[in-house]
Structure formats: C-alpha cells, structure tokens
Design a protein around this motif. Structure first.
Motif, PDB file in Angstrom:
ATOM      1  N   ASP A 139      19.371  20.537 -42.869  1.00 39.02           N
ATOM      2  CA  ASP A 139      20.610  20.466 -43.640  1.00 39.02           C
ATOM      3  C   ASP A 139      20.721  21.604 -44.650  1.00 39.02           C
ATOM      4  OD1 ASP A 139      18.672  19.591 -45.379  1.00 39.02           O
ATOM      5  OD2 ASP A 139      19.688  17.733 -45.941  1.00 39.02           O
ATOM      6  N   LYS A 140      19.726  22.506 -44.664  1.00 41.58           N
ATOM      7  CA  LYS A 140      19.729  23.680 -45.537  1.00 41.58           C
ATOM      8  C   LYS A 140      19.340  24.906 -44.717  1.00 41.58           C
ATOM      9  CE  LYS A 140      18.023  20.964 -49.409  1.00 41.58           C
ATOM     10  NZ  LYS A 140      16.899  20.739 -50.292  1.00 41.58           N
ATOM     11  N   ALA A 141      19.728  26.068 -45.214  1.00 43.06           N
ATOM     12  CA  ALA A 141      19.297  27.311 -44.574  1.00 43.06           C
ATOM     13  C   ALA A 141      17.784  27.461 -44.756  1.00 43.06           C
ATOM     14  CB  ALA A 141      20.020  28.499 -45.186  1.00 43.06           C
ATOM     15  N   TYR A 142      17.142  28.119 -43.797  1.00 41.08           N
ATOM     16  CA  TYR A 142      15.687  28.271 -43.850  1.00 41.08           C
ATOM     17  C   TYR A 142      15.269  29.655 -43.393  1.00 41.08           C
ATOM     18  CZ  TYR A 142      15.646  27.498 -38.758  1.00 41.08           C
ATOM     19  OH  TYR A 142      15.854  27.595 -37.409  1.00 41.08           O
ATOM     20  N   ARG A 143      14.037  29.978 -43.712  1.00 41.26           N
ATOM     21  CA  ARG A 143      13.381  31.181 -43.198  1.00 41.26           C
ATOM     22  C   ARG A 143      12.011  30.759 -42.699  1.00 41.26           C
ATOM     23  NH1 ARG A 143      14.449  33.542 -48.721  1.00 41.26           N
ATOM     24  NH2 ARG A 143      15.637  35.003 -47.468  1.00 41.26           N
ATOM     25  N   ARG A 144      11.466  31.564 -41.814  1.00 42.85           N
ATOM     26  CA  ARG A 144      10.188  31.212 -41.193  1.00 42.85           C
ATOM     27  C   ARG A 144       9.087  32.169 -41.636  1.00 42.85           C
ATOM     28  NH1 ARG A 144      11.070  29.774 -35.596  1.00 42.85           N
ATOM     29  NH2 ARG A 144      11.501  27.847 -36.686  1.00 42.85           N
ATOM     30  N   ILE A 145       7.966  31.560 -42.027  1.00 44.09           N
ATOM     31  CA  ILE A 145       6.742  32.326 -42.249  1.00 44.09           C
ATOM     32  C   ILE A 145       5.975  32.260 -40.932  1.00 44.09           C
ATOM     33  CG2 ILE A 145       4.602  32.540 -43.557  1.00 44.09           C
ATOM     34  CD1 ILE A 145       5.967  30.876 -45.790  1.00 44.09           C
ATOM     35  N   GLN A 146       5.730  33.411 -40.343  1.00 43.14           N
ATOM     36  CA  GLN A 146       4.946  33.504 -39.106  1.00 43.14           C
ATOM     37  C   GLN A 146       3.542  33.969 -39.491  1.00 43.14           C
ATOM     38  OE1 GLN A 146       6.869  36.316 -36.508  1.00 43.14           O
ATOM     39  NE2 GLN A 146       8.629  34.996 -36.175  1.00 43.14           N
ATOM     40  N   ILE A 147       2.561  33.142 -39.162  1.00 42.44           N
ATOM     41  CA  ILE A 147       1.171  33.490 -39.453  1.00 42.44           C
ATOM     42  C   ILE A 147       0.440  33.609 -38.118  1.00 42.44           C
ATOM     43  CG2 ILE A 147      -0.922  32.865 -40.709  1.00 42.44           C
ATOM     44  CD1 ILE A 147       0.894  30.936 -42.380  1.00 42.44           C
ATOM     45  N   PRO A 148       0.189  34.832 -37.656  1.00 46.23           N
ATOM     46  CA  PRO A 148      -0.512  34.998 -36.381  1.00 46.23           C
ATOM     47  C   PRO A 148      -1.968  34.531 -36.489  1.00 46.23           C
ATOM     48  CG  PRO A 148       0.651  37.015 -37.017  1.00 46.23           C
ATOM     49  CD  PRO A 148       0.626  36.111 -38.213  1.00 46.23           C
ATOM     50  N   LEU A 149      -2.324  33.551 -35.649  1.00 47.50           N
ATOM     51  CA  LEU A 149      -3.688  33.021 -35.635  1.00 47.50           C
ATOM     52  C   LEU A 149      -4.558  33.731 -34.614  1.00 47.50           C
ATOM     53  CD1 LEU A 149      -2.864  29.209 -35.803  1.00 47.50           C
ATOM     54  CD2 LEU A 149      -3.417  30.764 -37.698  1.00 47.50           C
ATOM     55  N   TYR A 150      -3.984  34.032 -33.464  1.00 53.24           N
ATOM     56  CA  TYR A 150      -4.715  34.755 -32.427  1.00 53.24           C
ATOM     57  C   TYR A 150      -3.739  35.646 -31.674  1.00 53.24           C
ATOM     58  CZ  TYR A 150      -7.431  36.007 -28.357  1.00 53.24           C
ATOM     59  OH  TYR A 150      -8.071  36.734 -27.379  1.00 53.24           O
ATOM     60  N   ASP A 157      17.498  31.360 -34.151  1.00 48.64           N
ATOM     61  CA  ASP A 157      17.047  29.971 -34.221  1.00 48.64           C
ATOM     62  C   ASP A 157      18.197  29.100 -34.730  1.00 48.64           C
ATOM     63  OD1 ASP A 157      14.708  31.412 -33.681  1.00 48.64           O
ATOM     64  OD2 ASP A 157      13.479  29.956 -34.716  1.00 48.64           O
ATOM     65  N   PRO A 158      18.289  27.882 -34.236  1.00 43.29           N
ATOM     66  CA  PRO A 158      19.427  27.021 -34.581  1.00 43.29           C
ATOM     67  C   PRO A 158      19.323  26.447 -35.997  1.00 43.29           C
ATOM     68  CG  PRO A 158      17.895  25.847 -33.179  1.00 43.29           C
ATOM     69  CD  PRO A 158      17.391  27.258 -33.274  1.00 43.29           C
ATOM     70  N   PRO A 159      20.448  26.023 -36.549  1.00 44.67           N
ATOM     71  CA  PRO A 159      20.446  25.375 -37.868  1.00 44.67           C
ATOM     72  C   PRO A 159      19.991  23.922 -37.741  1.00 44.67           C
ATOM     73  CG  PRO A 159      22.681  25.517 -37.024  1.00 44.67           C
ATOM     74  CD  PRO A 159      21.794  26.213 -36.021  1.00 44.67           C
ATOM     75  N   VAL A 160      18.703  23.708 -37.679  1.00 44.74           N
ATOM     76  CA  VAL A 160      18.148  22.384 -37.404  1.00 44.74           C
ATOM     77  C   VAL A 160      17.964  21.525 -38.660  1.00 44.74           C
ATOM     78  CG1 VAL A 160      17.034  23.033 -35.243  1.00 44.74           C
ATOM     79  CG2 VAL A 160      15.815  23.342 -37.398  1.00 44.74           C
ATOM     80  N   GLN A 191       4.308  37.191 -41.919  1.00 38.03           N
ATOM     81  CA  GLN A 191       5.599  37.870 -42.034  1.00 38.03           C
ATOM     82  C   GLN A 191       6.651  36.791 -42.266  1.00 38.03           C
ATOM     83  OE1 GLN A 191       5.686  39.711 -38.192  1.00 38.03           O
ATOM     84  NE2 GLN A 191       4.356  41.385 -38.795  1.00 38.03           N
ATOM     85  N   VAL A 192       7.673  37.104 -43.060  1.00 42.92           N
ATOM     86  CA  VAL A 192       8.734  36.155 -43.381  1.00 42.92           C
ATOM     87  C   VAL A 192      10.035  36.677 -42.786  1.00 42.92           C
ATOM     88  CG1 VAL A 192       9.967  34.970 -45.236  1.00 42.92           C
ATOM     89  CG2 VAL A 192       7.552  35.570 -45.540  1.00 42.92           C
ATOM     90  N   TYR A 193      10.724  35.793 -42.031  1.00 40.08           N
ATOM     91  CA  TYR A 193      11.954  36.200 -41.351  1.00 40.08           C
ATOM     92  C   TYR A 193      13.050  35.155 -41.505  1.00 40.08           C
ATOM     93  CZ  TYR A 193       9.241  39.808 -39.070  1.00 40.08           C
ATOM     94  OH  TYR A 193       8.449  40.904 -38.831  1.00 40.08           O
ATOM     95  N   ASP A 194      14.265  35.627 -41.631  1.00 37.37           N
ATOM     96  CA  ASP A 194      15.451  34.764 -41.616  1.00 37.37           C
ATOM     97  C   ASP A 194      15.864  34.579 -40.162  1.00 37.37           C
ATOM     98  OD1 ASP A 194      15.466  34.613 -44.394  1.00 37.37           O
ATOM     99  OD2 ASP A 194      16.756  36.353 -44.615  1.00 37.37           O
ATOM    100  N   VAL A 195      15.145  33.717 -39.462  1.00 39.60           N
ATOM    101  CA  VAL A 195      15.270  33.595 -38.012  1.00 39.60           C
ATOM    102  C   VAL A 195      16.598  33.002 -37.552  1.00 39.60           C
ATOM    103  CG1 VAL A 195      12.796  33.548 -37.556  1.00 39.60           C
ATOM    104  CG2 VAL A 195      14.006  31.401 -38.031  1.00 39.60           C
ATOM    105  N   MET A 196      17.319  32.316 -38.435  1.00 40.42           N
ATOM    106  CA  MET A 196      18.607  31.762 -38.019  1.00 40.42           C
ATOM    107  C   MET A 196      19.756  32.739 -38.286  1.00 40.42           C
ATOM    108  SD  MET A 196      19.171  28.726 -40.839  1.00 40.42           S
ATOM    109  CE  MET A 196      20.892  28.460 -40.522  1.00 40.42           C
ATOM    110  N   ASP A 197      19.463  33.832 -38.964  1.00 42.35           N
ATOM    111  CA  ASP A 197      20.503  34.799 -39.322  1.00 42.35           C
ATOM    112  C   ASP A 197      20.517  36.049 -38.454  1.00 42.35           C
ATOM    113  OD1 ASP A 197      21.131  33.093 -41.421  1.00 42.35           O
ATOM    114  OD2 ASP A 197      19.902  34.181 -42.867  1.00 42.35           O
TER     115      ASP A 197
END
Length: 163
Positions: free
Chosen positions: A92-103, A87-90, A127-133
């Motif tokens: 101004d800080k590094a981020y991680r994504r929490i993915q919460i499956p709904l269906y 995932d791109p650096p969108v 689940q928590v992922y460092d998607v830009m790394d």
C-alpha cells in the motif's frame, strides 16, 4: 536501514540453509523457475517475520523495523533470464529493494540492466533500487545458481542509499 544492518543480514544469510520452494512467478517473467524462502511478508492479514526460519534475534529485530516490508532469499538457476520489467505495486506504499548478493558464480555472467547500463553484482555488496519505478532486467548466464537476499523497504527520502 543502516549499512551495519545489511552487513549483518549478509553474514547471517551466507551461514543459513533456507527451505527454498518454487516461486509462483508470472508467465513470461523468467525463462526458468525461481526459488525463494520468505523471511518477512506483509499482507492484508498482517504478516511478519517467519520465525520458523529466522531464529537469530538480531535478524528478527532488523526485519521487524517499520520500514521493512518484505524480505526473501531468492535463487536463480543457471541460465536464468528475467526480461525487461518493473516490479508491481504489491504494497500500500511505494517501496525500493535492497539487493544483497549472497552467491554470484561469475562476475561477467551475472548482471542486471538498469537504466540501459550493465550493473555487475558482487557478493556481499548491496545495491538499492526503485524497482517499481524503472524498467530493469536480470541475467544469470553462468553454469551455476546465484542467490540473493532481497529486502523491500518503504520508499522514503532518507533511505535511497545505505549509510
């Protein structure tokens, strides 16, 4: 973000109808259209929680936390394949994504490849992922759509796991 916050977001999202629209994704990112509904956005003009969609005060309070950078509900049509990508650096800080499956319509047909390993999504199990790394890919090989709540949070030493 606390686990109880994520659990509340999951319960709220499974009971909410979202006005989805086609996402403006990059060419080659996916073989199918992706649909989304912004819940919170950050941009050069500020952004914030989209109160026309988010009416629950506790959800507003959770998404208004400083560490939350973006939140969206995303729908992936049956047969969607997201090729290997970071995932791109969108922000101004590094981020991680929490993915919460709904269906998730099929536990053997809906998965991601993360660090060369197959990860199966289970409804309500975040689940928590460092998607830009890390390079990752995702698949919905079922005959039905799958849906997630994604929450991007500022990458800090203390939020790699939900506690």
């Amino acid at each position: 973000m606390k686990r109880s916050d994520v659990e509340y977001l999951y319960e709220w999202a499974t009971e909410t109808d979202f006005p989805l629209r086609r996402a403006p994704t990059a060419v080659g990112y996916s073989n199918k259209d992706i649909y989304f509904c912004w819940l919170k956005a950050q941009n050069k003009n500020g952004g914030g929680v989209r109160r026309s969609v988010v009416k629950d005060q506790r959800v507003i309070d959770i998404l208004d936390q400083d560490e939350v950078m973006m939140a969206t509900v995303s729908l992936f049509e049956s047969g969607t394949k997201l090729g290997p990508h970071k995932d791109p650096p969108v922000y101004d800080k590094a981020y991680r994504r929490i993915q919460i499956p709904l269906y998730i319509p099929c536990d053997r047909c809906c998965y991601m490849i993360w660090d060369h390993k197959k990860v199966i999504w289970k409804e309500g199990q975040p689940q928590v992922y460092d998607v830009m790394d890390y390079t990752h890919e995702g698949y919905n090989l079922s005959d039905d759509d799958m849906m997630f709540l994604f929450v991007d949070i500022e990458k800090r030493d203390d939020n790699g796991n939900l506690h």
